[in-house]
Design a protein around this motif. Structure first.
Motif, PDB file in Angstrom:
ATOM      1  N   ARG A 154      40.567  41.070  52.004  1.00 29.15           N
ATOM      2  CA  ARG A 154      39.122  40.804  51.932  1.00 29.15           C
ATOM      3  C   ARG A 154      38.543  40.377  53.276  1.00 29.15           C
ATOM      4  O   ARG A 154      37.429  40.748  53.626  1.00 29.15           O
TER       5      ARG A 154
ATOM      6  N   LEU B 110      34.884  50.910  32.505  1.00 28.30           N
ATOM      7  CA  LEU B 110      34.330  49.606  32.131  1.00 28.30           C
ATOM      8  C   LEU B 110      34.292  49.413  30.621  1.00 28.30           C
ATOM      9  O   LEU B 110      34.363  48.292  30.127  1.00 28.30           O
TER      10      LEU B 110
ATOM     11  N   THR C  27      36.762  47.073  28.670  1.00 29.08           N
ATOM     12  CA  THR C  27      38.152  47.233  29.059  1.00 29.08           C
ATOM     13  C   THR C  27      38.581  45.995  29.850  1.00 29.08           C
ATOM     14  O   THR C  27      37.768  45.105  30.119  1.00 29.08           O
ATOM     15  N   LYS C  28      39.821  45.973  30.256  1.00 22.67           N
ATOM     16  CA  LYS C  28      40.300  44.873  31.106  1.00 22.67           C
ATOM     17  C   LYS C  28      39.459  44.832  32.388  1.00 22.67           C
ATOM     18  O   LYS C  28      39.022  43.774  32.825  1.00 22.67           O
ATOM     19  N   PHE C  29      39.219  46.003  32.977  1.00 18.67           N
ATOM     20  CA  PHE C  29      38.380  46.081  34.177  1.00 18.67           C
ATOM     21  C   PHE C  29      36.941  45.673  33.846  1.00 18.67           C
ATOM     22  O   PHE C  29      36.291  44.960  34.611  1.00 18.67           O
TER      23      PHE C  29
ATOM     24  N   ASN D 147      35.979  43.542  31.677  1.00 14.80           N
ATOM     25  CA  ASN D 147      35.922  42.085  31.530  1.00 14.80           C
ATOM     26  C   ASN D 147      35.747  41.385  32.876  1.00 14.80           C
ATOM     27  O   ASN D 147      35.244  40.254  32.912  1.00 14.80           O
ATOM     28  N   THR D 148      36.131  42.034  33.968  1.00 16.67           N
ATOM     29  CA  THR D 148      35.992  41.405  35.286  1.00 16.67           C
ATOM     30  C   THR D 148      34.534  41.263  35.707  1.00 16.67           C
ATOM     31  O   THR D 148      34.229  40.476  36.603  1.00 16.67           O
ATOM     32  N   VAL D 149      33.634  41.983  35.066  1.00 17.67           N
ATOM     33  CA  VAL D 149      32.213  41.907  35.425  1.00 17.67           C
ATOM     34  C   VAL D 149      31.475  40.827  34.606  1.00 17.67           C
ATOM     35  O   VAL D 149      30.322  40.506  34.902  1.00 17.67           O
TER      36      VAL D 149
ATOM     37  N   PRO E 241      31.579  37.476  34.559  1.00 12.77           N
ATOM     38  CA  PRO E 241      30.942  36.392  35.321  1.00 12.77           C
ATOM     39  C   PRO E 241      29.663  36.837  36.038  1.00 12.77           C
ATOM     40  O   PRO E 241      28.689  36.087  36.119  1.00 12.77           O
TER      41      PRO E 241
END
Length: 128
Positions: free
Chosen positions: A3, A77, A96-98, A100-102, A104
């Protein structure tokens, strides 16, 4: 590239065969537009059937909902599960698992939407 290097080198990001100059524009390719983030928000609490989503978003057209769900599925998504053991056919959508990352990000947008509504608009209760 970690990063820190990403912020130093500022490489272009290739997504959907398009080039994006920054991570924000790449993110908006996936969740931007009028309906994608709204659909994702309605799936935060769990899986929903197509008609449940339509009822929760009465101003979206059936065609738009269908197209946006397909794009969110292609982008990984949203998951679409079809149950065909016995009629009627049942289709449910979930993050999806991915996807769920959105969550927040969506929760922050929701909170800011409330702030914006308080500052710039008003709340109107719907008749049932």
């Amino acid at each position: 590239m970690n990063r820190e290097e990403l912020f130093e080198k500022k490489p272009l990001i290739k997504l959907h065969d398009k080039l994006f100059p920054c991570p924000a524009s790449a993110a908006m390719e996936l969740i931007g537009g009028k309906w994608k983030s709204v659909i994702l928000t309605h799936l935060i609490d769990g899986e929903k059937r197509y008609n449940e989503l339509r009822k929760e978003m009465p101003t979206i057209t059936e065609r738009t909902l269908s197209l946006q769900l397909k794009q969110l599925e292609v982008d990984g998504l949203v998951s679409r599960k079809v149950f065909t053991k016995k009629p009627p056919l049942k289709v449910v959508y979930s993050l999806t698992k991915f996807g769920n990352t959105v969550i927040p990000v969506l929760q922050t947008i929701i909170e800011w939407g409330i702030t914006a509504a308080i500052a710039k608009g008003e709340f109107i209760e719907q008749e049932k």
